[in-house]
Design a protein around this motif. Structure first.
Motif, short mmCIF file in Angstrom:
data_model
loop_
_atom_site.label_atom_id
_atom_site.label_comp_id
_atom_site.label_asym_id
_atom_site.label_seq_id
_atom_site.Cartn_x
_atom_site.Cartn_y
_atom_site.Cartn_z
N UNK A 87 26.22 53.21 47.67
CA UNK A 87 25.51 51.62 48.06
C UNK A 87 25.05 51.31 49.26
N UNK A 88 25.42 52.12 50.10
CA UNK A 88 24.81 51.59 51.64
C UNK A 88 24.33 52.64 52.06
N UNK A 89 22.85 53.15 50.69
CA UNK A 89 21.95 53.82 51.11
C UNK A 89 20.89 53.67 50.49
N UNK A 90 19.34 53.05 50.89
CA UNK A 90 18.15 52.38 49.92
C UNK A 90 17.38 54.07 49.12
N UNK A 121 31.98 50.99 47.09
CA UNK A 121 31.82 49.91 47.86
C UNK A 121 32.67 49.67 48.10
N UNK A 122 33.41 50.09 49.06
CA UNK A 122 34.48 49.99 50.44
C UNK A 122 33.77 49.69 51.48
N UNK A 123 32.92 49.91 51.17
CA UNK A 123 32.17 49.92 52.52
C UNK A 123 31.27 48.59 52.95
N UNK A 129 22.69 48.25 49.25
CA UNK A 129 22.00 47.67 47.34
C UNK A 129 23.22 47.11 47.09
N UNK A 130 22.75 45.73 46.16
CA UNK A 130 23.22 45.24 46.29
C UNK A 130 24.13 45.26 44.93
N UNK A 131 25.08 44.61 43.71
CA UNK A 131 25.40 45.28 42.55
C UNK A 131 24.61 44.64 41.33
N UNK A 132 23.87 43.81 41.69
CA UNK A 132 23.06 43.60 40.93
C UNK A 132 21.56 44.39 41.43
N UNK A 147 30.68 50.43 39.73
CA UNK A 147 30.55 50.23 41.17
C UNK A 147 32.53 51.06 41.06
N UNK A 148 32.19 51.40 42.23
CA UNK A 148 33.21 52.66 42.59
C UNK A 148 33.30 52.36 44.05
N UNK A 149 35.09 53.09 43.98
CA UNK A 149 35.28 53.85 45.68
C UNK A 149 36.34 55.31 45.27
N UNK A 150 35.14 56.11 45.87
CA UNK A 150 35.88 57.38 45.47
C UNK A 150 37.18 57.03 46.90
N UNK A 151 37.02 56.80 47.82
CA UNK A 151 38.22 56.18 48.87
C UNK A 151 39.49 55.71 48.70
#
Length: 184
Positions: A87-90, A121-123, A129-132, A147-151
């Motif tokens: 979600x942090x990378x176009x 998604x924790x960042x 990139x939005x959830x939508x 959406x997830x956060x492995x961390x």
């Protein structure tokens, strides 16, 4: 007693989106912060979903870019796919679309169970990139989305369970799951 089912899932996506981190979090229950870029790893895990036991074989692939050749091995004996972007990378979001296209070219016009995952998604501060947007892309593919956060281990198990549900749905088995966006 239901028969044990074996399923093989390929995890695909651009480099450094968290494919290995999510897989290891699911298999071993730990977050690996520093990880050498994967060539290709296979993990196995037993899991029970809706009372059915599964022996999962998870193919953690090397990161792909838009120029990667889609290896034919990623289409043989694979029951489902998890396509991951960050979600942090176009760039990873664009690349996941190309990977999806190549995947469809490889498997032909058969319906394959696909789970689109927006990882990291924790960042919150770095999100681009939005959830939508992720949900809309998944809907355009007729794929499941999370959406997830492995961390933070928020959804590692759910991602894989949901993928199994999607596979069973296409095989005529399990009930429909719901797509949800939640921003923590």
């Amino acid at each position: 007693m239901p028969q044990l089912k074996s399923r093989k899932i390929a995890i695909l996506g651009y480099r450094s989106v968290g494919k290995s981190s999510l897989t290891i979090q699911f298999v071993e229950g730990q977050f690996v912060d520093a990880y050498d870029p994967t060539i290709e790893n296979t993990f196995t895990k037993m899991i029970s979903v809706n009372g059915q036991d599964y022996h999962l074989q998870l193919v953690d692939t090397a990161g792909q870019d838009e120029y990667s050749i889609f290896p034919q091995t990623y289409s043989i004996d694979i029951n489902g796919y998890i396509l991951i972007y960050s979600v942090t990378s176009h760039k990873s979001f664009e690349v996941v679309k190309v990977i999806h296209e190549k995947l469809l070219d490889m498997v032909g016009n058969i319906q394959v169970p696909i789970m689109l995952v927006g990882n990291k998604k924790d960042l919150h501060m770095e999100r681009v990139i939005s959830c939508e947007e992720g949900k809309a892309l998944a809907e355009s593919w007729n794929a499941a989305f999370m959406e997830s956060s492995a961390k933070e281990n928020q959804t590692a198990v759910e991602v894989f369970k949901r993928t199994i549900v999607e596979m069973e749905k296409m095989e005529g088995g399990a009930p429909q799951g719901r797509t949800s966006c939640s921003v923590m």
